[in-house]
Design a protein around this motif. Structure first.
Motif, PDB file in Angstrom:
ATOM      1  N   ASP A 111       0.978  -1.122   0.040  1.00 23.53           N
ATOM      2  CA  ASP A 111      -0.233  -0.670   0.438  1.00 23.53           C
ATOM      3  C   ASP A 111       0.501   1.505   0.092  1.00 23.53           C
ATOM      4  O   ASP A 111       0.492   2.222  -0.665  1.00 23.53           O
ATOM      5  CB  ASP A 111      -0.999   0.135   1.403  1.00 23.53           C
ATOM      6  CG  ASP A 111      -2.013  -0.745   1.455  1.00 23.53           C
ATOM      7  OD1 ASP A 111      -2.303  -1.183   0.298  1.00 23.53           O
ATOM      8  OD2 ASP A 111      -2.308  -1.020   1.923  1.00 23.53           O
ATOM      9  N   HIS A 112       2.277   1.081   0.431  1.00 18.38           N
ATOM     10  CA  HIS A 112       2.767   1.782   1.180  1.00 18.38           C
ATOM     11  C   HIS A 112       3.700   2.854  -0.689  1.00 18.38           C
ATOM     12  O   HIS A 112       3.626   3.832  -1.163  1.00 18.38           O
ATOM     13  CB  HIS A 112       3.735   2.105   1.607  1.00 18.38           C
ATOM     14  CG  HIS A 112       4.497   3.622   1.833  1.00 18.38           C
ATOM     15  ND1 HIS A 112       4.503   4.185   2.664  1.00 18.38           N
ATOM     16  CD2 HIS A 112       6.488   3.683   1.438  1.00 18.38           C
ATOM     17  CE1 HIS A 112       5.611   4.814   3.211  1.00 18.38           C
ATOM     18  NE2 HIS A 112       6.686   4.644   1.631  1.00 18.38           N
ATOM     19  N   ILE A 113       4.105   1.966  -1.228  1.00 16.33           N
ATOM     20  CA  ILE A 113       4.555   1.784  -2.477  1.00 16.33           C
ATOM     21  C   ILE A 113       3.585   2.347  -3.683  1.00 16.33           C
ATOM     22  O   ILE A 113       4.098   3.415  -4.652  1.00 16.33           O
ATOM     23  CB  ILE A 113       5.024   0.823  -3.127  1.00 16.33           C
ATOM     24  CG1 ILE A 113       6.202   0.131  -2.033  1.00 16.33           C
ATOM     25  CG2 ILE A 113       5.725   0.525  -4.535  1.00 16.33           C
ATOM     26  CD1 ILE A 113       6.832  -1.191  -2.598  1.00 16.33           C
ATOM     27  N   VAL A 114       2.578   1.445  -3.533  1.00 14.84           N
ATOM     28  CA  VAL A 114       1.522   2.507  -4.941  1.00 14.84           C
ATOM     29  C   VAL A 114       0.740   3.280  -4.487  1.00 14.84           C
ATOM     30  O   VAL A 114       0.065   4.034  -4.834  1.00 14.84           O
ATOM     31  CB  VAL A 114       0.432   1.449  -4.475  1.00 14.84           C
ATOM     32  CG1 VAL A 114      -0.864   1.770  -4.961  1.00 14.84           C
ATOM     33  CG2 VAL A 114       0.914  -0.194  -4.695  1.00 14.84           C
ATOM     34  N   ASN A 115       0.414   3.747  -2.895  1.00 13.28           N
ATOM     35  CA  ASN A 115      -0.147   5.217  -2.446  1.00 13.28           C
ATOM     36  C   ASN A 115       1.857   5.805  -2.972  1.00 13.28           C
ATOM     37  O   ASN A 115       1.115   7.676  -3.929  1.00 13.28           O
ATOM     38  CB  ASN A 115       0.190   5.285  -1.004  1.00 13.28           C
ATOM     39  CG  ASN A 115      -0.886   5.090  -0.965  1.00 13.28           C
ATOM     40  OD1 ASN A 115      -2.005   4.842  -1.815  1.00 13.28           O
ATOM     41  ND2 ASN A 115      -1.521   4.639   0.983  1.00 13.28           N
ATOM     42  N   TRP A 116       2.860   5.796  -3.115  1.00 16.18           N
ATOM     43  CA  TRP A 116       4.378   6.440  -2.941  1.00 16.18           C
ATOM     44  C   TRP A 116       3.944   6.677  -5.189  1.00 16.18           C
ATOM     45  O   TRP A 116       4.266   7.749  -5.719  1.00 16.18           O
ATOM     46  CB  TRP A 116       5.552   6.648  -2.718  1.00 16.18           C
ATOM     47  CG  TRP A 116       6.349   6.866  -2.771  1.00 16.18           C
ATOM     48  CD1 TRP A 116       7.042   7.847  -2.289  1.00 16.18           C
ATOM     49  CD2 TRP A 116       7.639   6.738  -3.906  1.00 16.18           C
ATOM     50  NE1 TRP A 116       8.906   8.668  -3.293  1.00 16.18           N
ATOM     51  CE2 TRP A 116       8.344   7.514  -4.403  1.00 16.18           C
ATOM     52  CE3 TRP A 116       7.586   5.452  -5.052  1.00 16.18           C
ATOM     53  CZ2 TRP A 116       9.632   7.468  -4.965  1.00 16.18           C
ATOM     54  CZ3 TRP A 116       8.326   5.345  -6.158  1.00 16.18           C
ATOM     55  CH2 TRP A 116       9.513   6.851  -5.947  1.00 16.18           C
ATOM     56  N   PRO A 169      10.403   2.035  -7.185  1.00 16.48           N
ATOM     57  CA  PRO A 169       9.572   1.234  -6.510  1.00 16.48           C
ATOM     58  C   PRO A 169      10.259   0.668  -5.575  1.00 16.48           C
ATOM     59  O   PRO A 169       9.767   0.562  -4.653  1.00 16.48           O
ATOM     60  CB  PRO A 169       8.524   1.083  -7.600  1.00 16.48           C
ATOM     61  CG  PRO A 169       8.300   1.600  -8.877  1.00 16.48           C
ATOM     62  CD  PRO A 169       9.936   1.533  -9.552  1.00 16.48           C
ATOM     63  N   ILE A 170      10.936  -0.738  -5.739  1.00 11.87           N
ATOM     64  CA  ILE A 170      11.032  -1.733  -5.184  1.00 11.87           C
ATOM     65  C   ILE A 170      12.885  -1.360  -4.786  1.00 11.87           C
ATOM     66  O   ILE A 170      13.732  -2.225  -4.510  1.00 11.87           O
ATOM     67  CB  ILE A 170      10.501  -2.994  -6.273  1.00 11.87           C
ATOM     68  CG1 ILE A 170      11.963  -2.827  -6.540  1.00 11.87           C
ATOM     69  CG2 ILE A 170       9.699  -3.339  -6.316  1.00 11.87           C
ATOM     70  CD1 ILE A 170      11.661  -4.372  -7.669  1.00 11.87           C
ATOM     71  N   ALA A 171      13.990   0.082  -4.525  1.00  9.54           N
ATOM     72  CA  ALA A 171      14.843  -0.477  -4.877  1.00  9.54           C
ATOM     73  C   ALA A 171      14.889  -0.098  -3.183  1.00  9.54           C
ATOM     74  O   ALA A 171      16.629  -0.075  -2.681  1.00  9.54           O
ATOM     75  CB  ALA A 171      15.696   1.047  -5.646  1.00  9.54           C
ATOM     76  N   ALA A 185       2.969  -5.016 -11.594  1.00 12.78           N
ATOM     77  CA  ALA A 185       2.378  -4.931 -10.230  1.00 12.78           C
ATOM     78  C   ALA A 185       1.378  -3.572  -9.818  1.00 12.78           C
ATOM     79  O   ALA A 185       0.110  -3.608  -9.042  1.00 12.78           O
ATOM     80  CB  ALA A 185       2.513  -6.280 -10.006  1.00 12.78           C
ATOM     81  N   LEU A 186       2.821  -3.235  -9.023  1.00 13.96           N
ATOM     82  CA  LEU A 186       3.223  -2.023  -7.990  1.00 13.96           C
ATOM     83  C   LEU A 186       2.290  -0.696  -8.915  1.00 13.96           C
ATOM     84  O   LEU A 186       1.021  -0.125  -8.183  1.00 13.96           O
ATOM     85  CB  LEU A 186       3.389  -1.825  -7.531  1.00 13.96           C
ATOM     86  CG  LEU A 186       4.262  -2.620  -6.505  1.00 13.96           C
ATOM     87  CD1 LEU A 186       5.675  -2.564  -5.926  1.00 13.96           C
ATOM     88  CD2 LEU A 186       2.992  -2.894  -4.973  1.00 13.96           C
ATOM     89  N   CYS A 187       2.988  -0.897 -10.123  1.00 13.24           N
ATOM     90  CA  CYS A 187       2.647   0.133 -11.033  1.00 13.24           C
ATOM     91  C   CYS A 187       0.829   0.370 -11.440  1.00 13.24           C
ATOM     92  O   CYS A 187      -0.035   1.285 -11.636  1.00 13.24           O
ATOM     93  CB  CYS A 187       2.781   0.480 -11.916  1.00 13.24           C
ATOM     94  SG  CYS A 187       4.684   1.024 -12.085  1.00 13.24           S
ATOM     95  N   ALA A 188      -0.008  -0.883 -11.514  1.00 13.57           N
ATOM     96  CA  ALA A 188      -0.609  -1.027 -12.171  1.00 13.57           C
ATOM     97  C   ALA A 188      -2.070  -1.080 -10.823  1.00 13.57           C
ATOM     98  O   ALA A 188      -3.000  -0.043 -10.921  1.00 13.57           O
ATOM     99  CB  ALA A 188      -0.855  -2.315 -12.540  1.00 13.57           C
ATOM    100  N   LYS A 189      -0.995  -1.282  -9.493  1.00 15.12           N
ATOM    101  CA  LYS A 189      -2.223  -1.031  -8.545  1.00 15.12           C
ATOM    102  C   LYS A 189      -2.773   0.494  -8.071  1.00 15.12           C
ATOM    103  O   LYS A 189      -3.544   0.946  -7.798  1.00 15.12           O
ATOM    104  CB  LYS A 189      -1.888  -1.953  -7.524  1.00 15.12           C
ATOM    105  CG  LYS A 189      -1.780  -3.572  -7.430  1.00 15.12           C
ATOM    106  CD  LYS A 189      -1.399  -4.084  -5.806  1.00 15.12           C
ATOM    107  CE  LYS A 189      -2.521  -4.129  -4.786  1.00 15.12           C
ATOM    108  NZ  LYS A 189      -3.092  -4.294  -5.407  1.00 15.12           N
TER     109      LYS A 189
END
Length: 263
Positions: free
Chosen positions: A8-13, A162-164, A41-45
């Protein structure tokens, strides 16, 4: 790790960054590996437009099939996902024919591998420019800040990462939570830059869990002399890679001109 809250944190960011920047969405390359699968998937969300590009260059068939299967899964679950395949093999071959021919060597193999990554970066930014998208990076913490296992101005040329701040182990955990295809989750990590199935571990000489351990110990100020056997070997591999690739991780050096020389 509280996996759901991290997601949720990454998606909101991602959503906040794109919205504040006035951008329409994201574009990224899909390799058939866990990092690009999780990042896409995170970008899509976010609900924002997400363009997934396949950019094969003499690609191994297993990587292509995993990438296509993942894109199909994304499009089933997220209406904001689109995809394109841009076959860069002819571009790569034409480049090789255009430059002076040199004797085969390990340096040539590595240079051409990096060329593949840079052709893909240029392609991503082509579509980013067309659609007002951000190029999303797929590098994890160990790759980006540990051993520097990426191409400068290739897969390292991105707008946001996003995932670094996640280790490879944590990326796998998120992938399983998101329902990423088990075939991708179980596939041995590979950069896909050599047209074969060589793995990251074969290239680096250590697995990601081993490198995560070494990165953690290095951050504590440990040295190779603090360990023995396989641990010492892995620690030396980590430190050697880290030193050699610092130029990728640090800002570009700028030659500061003394004020008295400008006046």
């Amino acid at each position: 790790m509280d996996t759901e809250k991290v997601i949720d944190h990454i998606v909101n960011w991602l959503k906040d960054y794109a919205t504040n920047a006035g951008m329409n969405g994201f574009v990224l390359g899909i390799s058939g590996g866990i990092d690009s699968a999780v990042t896409s998937a995170l970008c899509a969300k976010t609900g924002l437009r997400t363009l997934c590009l396949e950019m094969p260059i003499h690609q191994h068939t297993d990587q292509v099939s995993r990438a296509q299967k993942h894109i199909g899964w994304l499009k089933q679950h997220y209406a904001n996902v689109s995809n394109l395949q841009v076959n860069l093999t002819p571009v790569f071959d034409e480049f090789k024919n255009a430059v002076p021919q040199v004797e085969a060597s390990d340096s040539l193999k590595l240079t051409l591998a990096n060329t593949r990554a840079r052709l893909r970066m240029s392609t991503l930014y082509y579509f980013a420019g067309l659609h007002n998208y951000l190029v999303a990076g797929t590098g994890n913490k160990v790759e980006d800040f540990g051993v520097g296992f990426y191409t400068k101005y290739g897969d390292g040329g991105v707008d946001l990462s996003p995932i670094a701040d996640l280790t490879k182990t944590e990326v796998y955990e998120i992938g399983k939570f998101l329902g990423i295809d088990p075939e991708i989750v179980s596939a041995a990590p590979t950069d896909g830059l050599f047209g074969d199935s060589r793995t990251d571990e074969e290239q680096i000489g250590a697995s990601y869990p081993e490198l995560e351990w070494a990165m953690n110990e290095a951050e504590k100020g440990k040295s190779a002399e603090d360990f023995e056997g396989r641990k010492q070997e892995v620690f030396k591999i980590y430190k050697s890679r880290h030193r050699a690739n610092l130029h990728k991780m640090k800002p570009i050096p700028v030659c500061d001109i003394p004020v008295n020389l400008k006046n």
